[in-house]
Design an enzyme around this catalytic site. Structure first.
Site, PDB file in Angstrom:
ATOM      1  N   HIS A  60       0.858  -1.238   0.064  1.00 49.40           N
ATOM      2  CA  HIS A  60       0.090   0.147  -0.027  1.00 49.40           C
ATOM      3  C   HIS A  60       0.782   1.251  -0.022  1.00 49.40           C
ATOM      4  CE1 HIS A  60      -3.770  -2.233   0.737  1.00 49.40           C
ATOM      5  NE2 HIS A  60      -3.187  -3.226   1.474  1.00 49.40           N
ATOM      6  N   ARG A  62      -0.216   4.397  -0.719  1.00 50.15           N
ATOM      7  CA  ARG A  62      -1.171   5.322  -0.241  1.00 50.15           C
ATOM      8  C   ARG A  62      -1.186   6.778  -1.211  1.00 50.15           C
ATOM      9  NH1 ARG A  62      -3.695   1.837   2.650  1.00 50.15           N
ATOM     10  NH2 ARG A  62      -2.839   1.521   4.679  1.00 50.15           N
ATOM     11  N   ASP A 150      -8.598  -5.468  -2.973  1.00 51.01           N
ATOM     12  CA  ASP A 150      -8.113  -5.377  -1.384  1.00 51.01           C
ATOM     13  C   ASP A 150      -8.688  -4.223  -0.381  1.00 51.01           C
ATOM     14  OD1 ASP A 150      -6.431  -6.593   0.397  1.00 51.01           O
ATOM     15  OD2 ASP A 150      -5.121  -4.901   0.193  1.00 51.01           O
ATOM     16  N   ASN A 279      -6.489  -6.366   9.089  1.00 47.25           N
ATOM     17  CA  ASN A 279      -7.131  -7.308   8.587  1.00 47.25           C
ATOM     18  C   ASN A 279      -6.492  -8.065   7.399  1.00 47.25           C
ATOM     19  OD1 ASN A 279      -9.233  -6.218  10.108  1.00 47.25           O
ATOM     20  ND2 ASN A 279      -9.774  -4.584   8.681  1.00 47.25           N
ATOM     21  N   ASP A 306       1.783  -6.848   2.551  1.00 45.71           N
ATOM     22  CA  ASP A 306       0.823  -6.070   3.011  1.00 45.71           C
ATOM     23  C   ASP A 306       1.134  -4.841   3.776  1.00 45.71           C
ATOM     24  OD1 ASP A 306      -1.792  -4.946   3.394  1.00 45.71           O
ATOM     25  OD2 ASP A 306      -2.613  -6.804   4.821  1.00 45.71           O
ATOM     26  N   PRO A 324      -6.797  -0.423  10.321  1.00 46.56           N
ATOM     27  CA  PRO A 324      -6.122  -1.790  10.319  1.00 46.56           C
ATOM     28  C   PRO A 324      -4.793  -1.491   9.558  1.00 46.56           C
ATOM     29  CG  PRO A 324      -7.837  -2.038   9.045  1.00 46.56           C
ATOM     30  CD  PRO A 324      -8.012  -0.544   9.455  1.00 46.56           C
TER      31      PRO A 324
END
Ligand SMILES: [Zn+2]
Length: 428
Positions: A60, A62, A150, A279, A306, A324
């Site tokens: 990620h 962002r 996702d 998560n 992740d 999360p």
């Protein structure tokens, strides 16, 4: 010319002592005692292992939308320091990465940063709304291979079937699922069990993952035609068994596991520290052990981080309202090898050529051999270091491994022949 001198090479063909010589963006020679002229640069690999650069299936970054937490540049720097030469950027940005224009924008940020090849994944559904499909064919034509909503499950079975039917027509495309039955986890914050109960918080049952994976595998069999399906961040033993059976039945399925699900359990949440909120949630010891076994025996194909940066102020909220996610790029190798006890050769396969194959990246995870692209990392498996959250290159500090003393560190990373990390220091 760039010479990586000393140490062992580990790749698809095993382990042997060798130097690696690079000219431009390619490997030109691999062997013992390679010599270069005085104009060449030398990277010391003494006591280290030279292997294909790592590929993260699940980062990620962002950007766009949450640049206070991470940008493509800062996330790429974290990736390079972690030995990564390619990152698959998750599309749950704001707005969601669901169009060719957005995919190109994310790629362009990656090229500008120049620290890793950034390959955007695109959403399965338009706007990640779970209501109608994104234009998968157009995204595929532009080079996208990984499709995922996702963060959310694709809950609607008919929509999932339609996505798989479309992907079946697109060779190399993979439908990747965040497998948590949305209806079962809607109000939950951590693994359903005694820890959640003691905290008085609603849980997310492991069964939610099992149900979605089982349903999707049935859809994969129904759609047929070797359609490719990937389970993101597997967290429970039941998923391992479902995938084991699906592979035995010949389905083209794959699965990843995160370093955190290999080393942490829901007991970490007992102090209600939101650093440990993620998560799917951290599970039970028996799940963790099943995941380690499955990674060792090859049922689990890949380690994916992740990597999910969050600003300190959002992660400082109470457990129930904190977002999360955890950092992962800079610690993955050390946690997987040094803590989860995965043998080095196996860990490298799961960090490098196996995820490259899943994401369809033909220039990464290649053997260390003449003519191959010079996407390489050099790791010191014996180097002990302490994880200090605010010394990580990521813009955020939400690592669950803070203050751990770990073993195994990336010494150098080389992206298309250019070092992005030398002696544990990022070069830009
Ligand atoms: Zn996810």
């Amino acid at each position: 010319m760039l010479l990586i001198r000393g140490g062992d090479v580990i790749d698809q063909s095993g382990r042997r002592r060798a130097d690696v010589l690079i000219d431009g963006d390619r490997i030109v020679a691999v062997g013992i005692g390679l010599q270069v002229g005085s104009g060449a640069s030398v990277l010391d690999a003494d006591g280290a292992v030279t292997c294909p650069g790592f590929v993260d299936l699940h980062t990620h970054l962002r950007q766009p939308g949450n640049e206070e937490a991470e940008t493509v540049e800062t996330g790429s720097r974290a990736g390079a320091l972690g030995g990564y030469t390619a990152l698959v950027a998750m599309p749950n940005t704001s707005p969601a990465t669901d169009s060719v224009a957005m995919v190109r924008q994310v790629r362009q940020w990656g090229e500008a940063a120049g620290l890793a090849d950034v390959h955007p994944a695109a959403t399965i559904t338009a706007g990640r709304s779970g209501e109608q499909l994104a234009d998968l064919a157009a995204l595929y034509a532009d080079g996208v291979r990984v499709f995922t909503d996702d963060g959310n499950e694709v809950a609607d079975a008919a929509l999932m079937r339609a996505a798989l039917e479309l992907a079946r027509q697109l060779p190399g495309a993979v439908i990747a699922q965040h497998a948590e039955c949305a209806a079962l986890v809607a109000a939950g914050h951590l693994n359903e069990g005694p820890v959640a109960q003691a905290l008085g918080l609603v849980g997310r049952p492991g069964t939610a993952e099992e149900i979605t994976v089982a349903r999707d595998l049935a859809l994969v069999a129904l759609v047929g035609g070797n359609v490719r399906y990937h389970v993101l961040h597997a967290s429970v033993a039941a998923t391992v068994e479902l995938i084991r059976r699906a592979k035995a039945a010949g389905l083209a399925v794959s699965v990843e596991v995160t370093p955190q699900h290999l080393t942490l359990t829901d007991a970490c949440c007992s102090g209600a520290d939101p650093t440990f909120k993620v998560n799917p949630p951290l599970r039970r010891e028996e799940d963790l052990l099943a995941l380690r076994d499955a990674l060792r025996d090859g049922v689990i194909d890949a380690v994916a981080t992740d990597h999910a940066p969050h600003t300190p102020d959002t992660k400082a909220r109470p457990f129930a309202s904190a977002p999360p996610g955890m950092l992962g790029l800079e610690t993955a190798l050390a946690v997987v090898v040094g803590r989860a006890g995965i043998p080095l050769e196996r860990a490298i396969a799961a960090l490098s050529w196996q995820p490259a194959r899943i994401a369809g990246l033909s220039e990464h995870g290649r053997p260390i051999a003449p003519g191959e692209p010079a996407n390489i990392c050099v790791i010191d498996p014996n180097r002990r270091w302490e994880v200090i959250a605010d010394r990580l290159a990521s813009k955020s500090h939400n690592t669950p491994f803070a203050h751990w003393t770990v073993t195994g560190k990336v010494r150098h990373t080389v992206l298309r022949g250019t070092p992005t990390v030398i002696d544990e220091v990022a070069q830009r």
